[in-house]
Design an enzyme around this catalytic site. Structure first.
Site, PDB file in Angstrom:
ATOM      1  N   TYR A 147     -21.696  72.566 -22.914  1.00 50.86           N
ATOM      2  CA  TYR A 147     -23.018  72.119 -23.372  1.00 50.86           C
ATOM      3  C   TYR A 147     -22.891  71.215 -24.602  1.00 50.86           C
ATOM      4  CZ  TYR A 147     -27.960  72.413 -24.752  1.00 50.86           C
ATOM      5  OH  TYR A 147     -29.263  72.113 -25.092  1.00 50.86           O
ATOM      6  N   SER A 206     -29.701  67.636 -28.479  1.00 52.68           N
ATOM      7  CA  SER A 206     -29.742  68.984 -29.067  1.00 52.68           C
ATOM      8  C   SER A 206     -29.098  68.899 -30.443  1.00 52.68           C
ATOM      9  CB  SER A 206     -28.949  69.958 -28.192  1.00 52.68           C
ATOM     10  OG  SER A 206     -28.609  71.121 -28.929  1.00 52.68           O
TER      11      SER A 206
HETATM   12  P1  NAD Z   1     -35.772  74.621 -19.315  1.00 48.21           P
HETATM   13  O1  NAD Z   1     -34.742  75.411 -18.606  1.00 48.21           O
HETATM   14  O2  NAD Z   1     -37.154  75.137 -19.365  1.00 48.21           O
HETATM   15  O3  NAD Z   1     -35.837  73.120 -18.766  1.00 48.21           O
HETATM   16  C1  NAD Z   1     -34.774  72.439 -18.172  1.00 48.21           C
HETATM   17  C2  NAD Z   1     -35.291  71.826 -16.891  1.00 48.21           C
HETATM   18  O4  NAD Z   1     -34.284  71.022 -16.301  1.00 48.21           O
HETATM   19  C3  NAD Z   1     -35.688  72.896 -15.866  1.00 48.21           C
HETATM   20  O5  NAD Z   1     -36.988  72.624 -15.400  1.00 48.21           O
HETATM   21  C4  NAD Z   1     -34.660  72.703 -14.762  1.00 48.21           C
HETATM   22  O6  NAD Z   1     -35.158  73.024 -13.462  1.00 48.21           O
HETATM   23  C5  NAD Z   1     -34.347  71.218 -14.902  1.00 48.21           C
HETATM   24  N1  NAD Z   1     -33.102  70.842 -14.262  1.00 48.21           N
HETATM   25  C6  NAD Z   1     -31.909  71.498 -14.296  1.00 48.21           C
HETATM   26  N2  NAD Z   1     -31.013  70.854 -13.544  1.00 48.21           N
HETATM   27  C7  NAD Z   1     -31.643  69.762 -13.030  1.00 48.21           C
HETATM   28  C8  NAD Z   1     -31.235  68.716 -12.162  1.00 48.21           C
HETATM   29  N3  NAD Z   1     -29.988  68.657 -11.666  1.00 48.21           N
HETATM   30  N4  NAD Z   1     -32.143  67.754 -11.839  1.00 48.21           N
HETATM   31  C9  NAD Z   1     -33.408  67.810 -12.329  1.00 48.21           C
HETATM   32  N5  NAD Z   1     -33.848  68.796 -13.144  1.00 48.21           N
HETATM   33  C10 NAD Z   1     -32.969  69.750 -13.487  1.00 48.21           C
HETATM   34  O7  NAD Z   1     -35.197  74.436 -20.800  1.00 48.21           O
HETATM   35  P2  NAD Z   1     -35.668  73.464 -21.985  1.00 48.21           P
HETATM   36  O8  NAD Z   1     -35.325  74.172 -23.231  1.00 48.21           O
HETATM   37  O9  NAD Z   1     -37.059  72.997 -21.785  1.00 48.21           O
HETATM   38  O10 NAD Z   1     -34.642  72.260 -21.826  1.00 48.21           O
HETATM   39  C11 NAD Z   1     -35.046  70.899 -21.777  1.00 48.21           C
HETATM   40  C12 NAD Z   1     -34.022  70.038 -22.522  1.00 48.21           C
HETATM   41  O11 NAD Z   1     -34.054  70.383 -23.903  1.00 48.21           O
HETATM   42  C13 NAD Z   1     -32.586  70.254 -22.068  1.00 48.21           C
HETATM   43  O12 NAD Z   1     -31.928  69.001 -22.006  1.00 48.21           O
HETATM   44  C14 NAD Z   1     -32.003  71.121 -23.168  1.00 48.21           C
HETATM   45  O13 NAD Z   1     -30.617  70.954 -23.280  1.00 48.21           O
HETATM   46  C15 NAD Z   1     -32.744  70.576 -24.369  1.00 48.21           C
HETATM   47  N6  NAD Z   1     -32.773  71.448 -25.541  1.00 48.21           N
HETATM   48  C16 NAD Z   1     -33.398  72.664 -25.518  1.00 48.21           C
HETATM   49  C17 NAD Z   1     -33.415  73.451 -26.668  1.00 48.21           C
HETATM   50  C18 NAD Z   1     -34.091  74.803 -26.715  1.00 48.21           C
HETATM   51  O14 NAD Z   1     -33.940  75.519 -27.727  1.00 48.21           O
HETATM   52  N7  NAD Z   1     -34.857  75.198 -25.702  1.00 48.21           N
HETATM   53  C19 NAD Z   1     -32.789  72.995 -27.836  1.00 48.21           C
HETATM   54  C20 NAD Z   1     -32.161  71.753 -27.811  1.00 48.21           C
HETATM   55  C21 NAD Z   1     -32.166  70.986 -26.670  1.00 48.21           C
END
Ligand code: NAD
Length: 262
Positions: free
Chosen positions: A197, A184
Site C-alpha cells: 500500500y 494517502s
Molecule cells: P473504500 O473501501 O470505501 O473505497 C474504495 C473503493 O474502491 C471501493 O468502493 C472499492 O469497491 C473500489 N475499488 C477497489 N478496487 C477497485 C477496482 N479494481 N476498480 C474500481 N474500483 C475499485 O475506502 P476509502 O477509504 O473510501 O478509499 C478511497 C481512497 O482513499 C483509496 O484510494 C484509499 O487508499 C484512499 N485513502 C483512504 C484513507 C482512509 O483513512 N479511509 C486514507 C488515505 C487514503
C-alpha cells in the site's frame, strides 16, 4: 435565496465516545452548494463507498454530471444515481475494474457517449491487502499495485487523451481538464505491515507530480489529496471499537478522524 446546504448525517460513532472530553466537540462542516461545476462532466472511480461516494455526491450537488464507477456495490452505486437524479442532477453508474485496460477504455467511451466529454477525473479507487513483508504473496503485492497505482495511470492516460483532443472550452472551464489523485499520508509516511500500500501511494505521488509537469502546458491540472484517517470500510479495524478509535486519535492532533458523507 440562501444557498442550498448539503446535509451531512451524524457519524456512525459519536465523537463523545473519544477520551478527550475536556476538548470542544468537533463539528463536521456544512458546505454551501454553489453549483460551481455546472456543465462539467466527472468520473469518480471506486465511488460506491467511502471517500469516492462523498466526492461523487459533492460533485453532483455542485452541478457536475457524474459517472459513478464501481467494481462492487452495484446497488449502492445505483442508489447514488437515484439520489442525484432526485435532486435534478445527471448521473449514471458504470462497472469497470480500473486495473483492466479494456474496462477503462470502455468506461471513458461510455462517458463520452453519455456526456459528450470528460472534464474531471477523480482517481479514488483503492484497496489494502496487508501482510508482514516476509508473508506477503506476490498476488497481494500485484493486486494493490495494479489497482492503486496502475489503475490511476490507466484512468489518467484516458482522461489526458480526451482533454488534449477537446482542448479548453472557456465557457465551461479555464482549463482543458482536471485530475485529482487520491493518495494517502502513506505516500511519505512509512507503514510497516503495509509495504504494498505505501509503495503504491508513494508511486501515486511522483506519478501525479510528473504528469502535472508534463501536461501543464496543455492547460491540464493534475493534483492529489493525501488523506489521513477517514472512517470508511478500508480501515474499519482502526475505528470499529471505542478502544481502537481512541488509540487512533492519539496520532491525530485535531482529535477526530474524517467523516465521509453517508
Ligand atoms: P473504500 O473501501 O470505501 O473505497 C474504495 C473503493 O474502491 C471501493 O468502493 C472499492 O469497491 C473500489 N475499488 C477497489 N478496487 C477497485 C477496482 N479494481 N476498480 C474500481 N474500483 C475499485 O475506502 P476509502 O477509504 O473510501 O478509499 C478511497 C481512497 O482513499 C483509496 O484510494 C484509499 O487508499 C484512499 N485513502 C483512504 C484513507 C482512509 O483513512 N479511509 C486514507 C488515505 C487514503
Amino acid at each position: 435565496m440562501p444557498p442550498e446546504a448539503v446535509s451531512r448525517p451524524k457519524p456512525k460513532m459519536p465523537h463523545a465516545q473519544n477520551n478527550f472530553t475536556d476538548l470542544p466537540k468537533p463539528v463536521v462542516p456544512k458546505t454551501e452548494n454553489r453549483k460551481l461545476l455546472r456543465g462539467q462532466k466527472a468520473i469518480v472511480t471506486g465511488a460506491s463507498s467511502g471517500i469516492g461516494r462523498s466526492i461523487a455526491l459533492a460533485l453532483g450537488h455542485a452541478g457536475a454530471d457524474v459517472c459513478i464507477n464501481y467494481v462492487a456495490g452495484e446497488d449502492k452505486a445505483q442508489a447514488m444515481v437515484d439520489e442525484l437524479r432526485g435532486h435534478g442532477h445527471t448521473a449514471f453508474a458504470y462497472r469497470a475494474d480500473v486495473s483492466n485496460e479494456d474496462d477503462v477504455a470502455k468506461m471513458f467511451q461510455s462517458v463520452r457517449d453519455e456526456f459528450g466529454t470528460v472534464d474531471i477525473l477523480i482517481n479514488n479507487a483503492g484497496l489494502q491487502q496487508d501482510a508482514p513483508i516476509d508473508q506477503m504473496t506476490l498476488a497481494q503485492w500485484n493486486k494493490v499495485i495494479s489497482v492503486n497505482l496502475t489503475g490511476q495511470f490507466l484512468c489518467s492516460r484516458e482522461a489526458i487523451r480526451e482533454f488534449k483532443r477537446r482542448g479548453v472550452r472557456p465557457e465551461i472551464s479555464c482549463c482543458a481538464g482536471k485530475i485529482i489523485c487520491i493518495s494517502s499520508v502513506h505516500e511519505v509516511i512509512p507503514w510497516a505491515g503495509h509495504v504494498n500500500y505505501a509503495a503504491s501511494k508513494g508511486g501515486v505521488m511522483l506519478m501525479m507530480k510528473s504528469m502535472a509537469q508534463e501536461v501543464a502546458p496543455f492547460r491540464i491540472r493534475v493534483n492529489s489529496i493525501a488523506p489521513g484517517a477517514i472512517r470508511t470500510p478500508i480501515n474499519m479495524q482502526a475505528w470499529d471499537t471505542p478502544e481502537h478509535y481512541n488509540e487512533l486519535l492519539k496520532l491525530i492532533p485535531y482529535k477526530r478522524i474524517g467523516e465521509p458523507e453517508e
